[in-house]
Enzyme design. Structure first.
Site, PDB file in Angstrom:
ATOM      1  N   ARG A 193       0.949  -1.058   0.132  1.00 47.57           N
ATOM      2  CA  ARG A 193       0.128   0.196  -0.157  1.00 47.57           C
ATOM      3  C   ARG A 193       0.808   1.323  -0.084  1.00 47.57           C
ATOM      4  O   ARG A 193       0.681   2.336  -0.498  1.00 47.57           O
ATOM      5  CB  ARG A 193      -1.112  -0.080   1.266  1.00 47.57           C
ATOM      6  CG  ARG A 193      -1.629   1.372   1.374  1.00 47.57           C
ATOM      7  CD  ARG A 193      -2.685   1.448   2.373  1.00 47.57           C
ATOM      8  NE  ARG A 193      -2.764   0.246   3.432  1.00 47.57           N
ATOM      9  CZ  ARG A 193      -2.083   0.403   4.563  1.00 47.57           C
ATOM     10  NH1 ARG A 193      -1.516   1.479   4.505  1.00 47.57           N
ATOM     11  NH2 ARG A 193      -2.138  -0.623   5.485  1.00 47.57           N
ATOM     12  N   TYR A 212     -17.272  18.221 -12.916  1.00 46.33           N
ATOM     13  CA  TYR A 212     -17.801  17.033 -13.205  1.00 46.33           C
ATOM     14  C   TYR A 212     -18.866  16.495 -12.265  1.00 46.33           C
ATOM     15  O   TYR A 212     -18.507  16.651 -10.948  1.00 46.33           O
ATOM     16  CB  TYR A 212     -16.684  16.043 -13.047  1.00 46.33           C
ATOM     17  CG  TYR A 212     -17.003  14.635 -13.163  1.00 46.33           C
ATOM     18  CD1 TYR A 212     -17.202  14.084 -14.433  1.00 46.33           C
ATOM     19  CD2 TYR A 212     -16.634  13.962 -12.034  1.00 46.33           C
ATOM     20  CE1 TYR A 212     -17.328  12.535 -14.511  1.00 46.33           C
ATOM     21  CE2 TYR A 212     -16.789  12.425 -12.166  1.00 46.33           C
ATOM     22  CZ  TYR A 212     -17.391  12.018 -13.368  1.00 46.33           C
ATOM     23  OH  TYR A 212     -17.511  10.495 -13.530  1.00 46.33           O
ATOM     24  N   ASP A 256      -8.521  20.295 -12.513  1.00 48.61           N
ATOM     25  CA  ASP A 256      -9.060  18.850 -13.185  1.00 48.61           C
ATOM     26  C   ASP A 256      -8.754  18.891 -14.498  1.00 48.61           C
ATOM     27  O   ASP A 256      -9.355  19.632 -15.483  1.00 48.61           O
ATOM     28  CB  ASP A 256     -10.562  18.392 -13.056  1.00 48.61           C
ATOM     29  CG  ASP A 256     -10.875  17.186 -13.266  1.00 48.61           C
ATOM     30  OD1 ASP A 256     -10.069  16.511 -14.210  1.00 48.61           O
ATOM     31  OD2 ASP A 256     -11.958  16.649 -12.595  1.00 48.61           O
ATOM     32  N   LYS A 273      -9.722   8.017 -18.250  1.00 50.31           N
ATOM     33  CA  LYS A 273      -9.897   8.804 -19.642  1.00 50.31           C
ATOM     34  C   LYS A 273      -8.697   8.700 -20.667  1.00 50.31           C
ATOM     35  O   LYS A 273      -8.218   7.793 -20.972  1.00 50.31           O
ATOM     36  CB  LYS A 273     -10.397  10.239 -19.582  1.00 50.31           C
ATOM     37  CG  LYS A 273     -11.544  10.116 -18.192  1.00 50.31           C
ATOM     38  CD  LYS A 273     -12.894   9.319 -18.621  1.00 50.31           C
ATOM     39  CE  LYS A 273     -13.573   9.475 -17.553  1.00 50.31           C
ATOM     40  NZ  LYS A 273     -13.987  10.378 -16.548  1.00 50.31           N
TER      41      LYS A 273
HETATM   42  C1  LIG Z   1     -14.219  10.814 -15.150  1.00 45.23           C
HETATM   43  C2  LIG Z   1     -13.949  12.106 -14.544  1.00 45.23           C
HETATM   44  C3  LIG Z   1     -13.596  12.130 -13.210  1.00 45.23           C
HETATM   45  C4  LIG Z   1     -13.873  10.781 -12.330  1.00 45.23           C
HETATM   46  O1  LIG Z   1     -12.970   9.799 -12.497  1.00 45.23           O
HETATM   47  P1  LIG Z   1     -13.154   8.389 -12.213  1.00 45.23           P
HETATM   48  O2  LIG Z   1     -11.812   7.804 -12.668  1.00 45.23           O
HETATM   49  O3  LIG Z   1     -14.304   7.970 -12.910  1.00 45.23           O
HETATM   50  O4  LIG Z   1     -13.383   8.261 -10.848  1.00 45.23           O
HETATM   51  C5  LIG Z   1     -13.470  13.221 -12.671  1.00 45.23           C
HETATM   52  N1  LIG Z   1     -13.158  14.493 -13.437  1.00 45.23           N
HETATM   53  C6  LIG Z   1     -13.811  14.429 -14.730  1.00 45.23           C
HETATM   54  C7  LIG Z   1     -13.470  15.598 -15.778  1.00 45.23           C
HETATM   55  C8  LIG Z   1     -13.793  13.324 -15.360  1.00 45.23           C
HETATM   56  O5  LIG Z   1     -14.253  13.136 -16.662  1.00 45.23           O
END
Ligand SMILES: *Cc1c(COP(=O)(O)O)cnc(C)c1O
Length: 385
Positions: A52, A104, A176, A201
């Protein structure tokens, strides 16, 4: 093989954080699928005690993503939400955060439904107007949390201006950067303190892993993030770390193609009589196109458009053959979704209306297929309208 410090982005994608395995020479970082490490003698170990806390595969992907964002330290988490949760834990009860109003949905849910219970306060503003961000700052504000471009209306935030504001007010700026990817936008270079990613993504890029990352240029924040990553334990697994490492190797070539394909699709849709409006920062018709040019290296693979009505949007969503009807984004394959009933269904209707997320809006994650096939697919679907 040593990566020169001057190595450019595409080279960093492939090599940063990855030395050939010292015992075998394996060119690819192995998946260290282990829970613990044998110690040489009491009090003497090789820098690894428990998985961890430290895992070489995870360390490699953390160094790699940090190099792509131009940050000092990287931290990999089990999901984008786990990464955002770790960043939010820099706040304590009574602290305040200013957040992009079109953030988001999962971020909004975490802040409102979970962290508010612990006494944190959040104010949501249209961060495309930096004056509104400035107005929302109070003496208790510790963090500004923004997304640019936003999902799905593709509104931009002036990163240089908001970074300058944050620094002048002694507040941390977190961006983000999931939608743009570090190939297209590097907020740390423009003055942000922290960047977060859903590696699910573009960084992983193949729709086959869920993960998150934080990159930090703030030493104090880094110390806390390292501590909380181990203390709360929402770590990225060795296998998923390896998948993301494999993904980032091709980030530059994938993003180049995503950018090109999305531009062609956006221009095609912009010229279609069946489409009333296209939202893509790469189009000169985008109200913030000049800002996009000044702070992005490319305009990304995400775009939205409005059909004439909800019924028309429904026909397109059901009529496409190559675009897959699905949530998520950033994979090599093209996806289509209906924000109002899918990704943004949990956003109240009046808030959706204020943000411009109409029932006739369709969102595309443009993949890297032959773009003519994508255009042909949209053409046959729009012909039904
Ligand atoms: C998908 C997404 C998240 C969350 O990510 P996960 O891997 O699904 O937990 C946060 N911010 C944005 C802009 C996203 O597209």
């Amino acid at each position: 093989m040593k990566l020169p410090p001057s190595a450019r982005f595409k080279t960093r994608c492939i090599h940063a954080g990855q030395e050939p395995d010292p015992t075998t020479g394996a060119i690819i970082m192995p998946i260290y699928q282990t829970a613990t490490y044998v110690q040489d003698e009491l009090g003497k170990h090789k820098g690894f005690e428990y998985a961890r806390t430290q895992n070489p595969t995870r360390s490699a992907v953390e160094a790699n993503i940090a190099a792509l964002e131009g940050g000092a330290r990287g931290f990999a988490f089990a999901s984008g939400m786990a990464a955002i949760d770790a960043v939010a834990s820099l706040l304590a009860a009574g602290d305040h955060m200013v957040v992009t109003d079109n953030t988001y949905g999962g971020t909004f849910r975490l802040f409102e439904r979970v962290l508010r219970r612990y006494g944190m306060e959040f104010t949501y503003v249209d961060s495309s107007d930096v004056a509104l961000v400035a107005q929302a700052i109070t003496p208790r504000t510790r963090m500004i949390f923004i997304e640019t471009p936003t999902n799905p209306v593709m509104r931009l935030v002036d990163l240089r201006a908001v970074a300058q504001l944050a620094r002048s007010r002694g507040v941390r700026l977190v961006v983000d950067n999931t939608f743009a990817s570090p190939f297209n936008q590097r907020p740390l270079d423009l003055g942000a303190h922290l960047v977060v990613h859903s590696t699910t993504k573009y960084l992983n890029g193949h729709s086959d892993s869920v993960g998150g990352a934080v990159v930090s240029n703030d030493a104090e924040a880094s110390e806390w993030l390292a501590f909380v990553q181990n203390a709360a334990g929402a770590i990225l697994s060795p296998f998923d770390s390896w998948l993301v490492l494999r993904g980032t190797k091709t980030l530059a070539v994938r993003m180049t193609q995503h950018n090109q394909n999305a531009q062609v699709v956006a221009e095609y849709l912009g010229a279609s009589a069946k489409v009333t409006r296209v939202f893509y920062p790469g189009l000169p018709s985008h109200p913030q196109h000049r800002l996009a040019v000044s702070q992005m290296h490319g305009f990304g693979g995400m775009l939205s458009f409005e059909a004439a009505s909800f019924e028309a949007a429904r026909q397109v969503l059901n009529g496409v053959r190559l675009f897959a009807l699905a949530e998520s984004l950033g994979g090599v394959e093209s996806l289509i979704c209906h924000p109002a009933t899918m990704t943004h269904a949990s956003v109240p209707a009046d808030v959706r209306a204020r943000l411009g997320i109409t029932d006739s809006m369709v969102r595309l994650s443009v993949g890297i297929e032959d773009v003519q096939d994508l255009v042909d697919d949209l053409e046959q679907a729009l012909a039904r309208v």
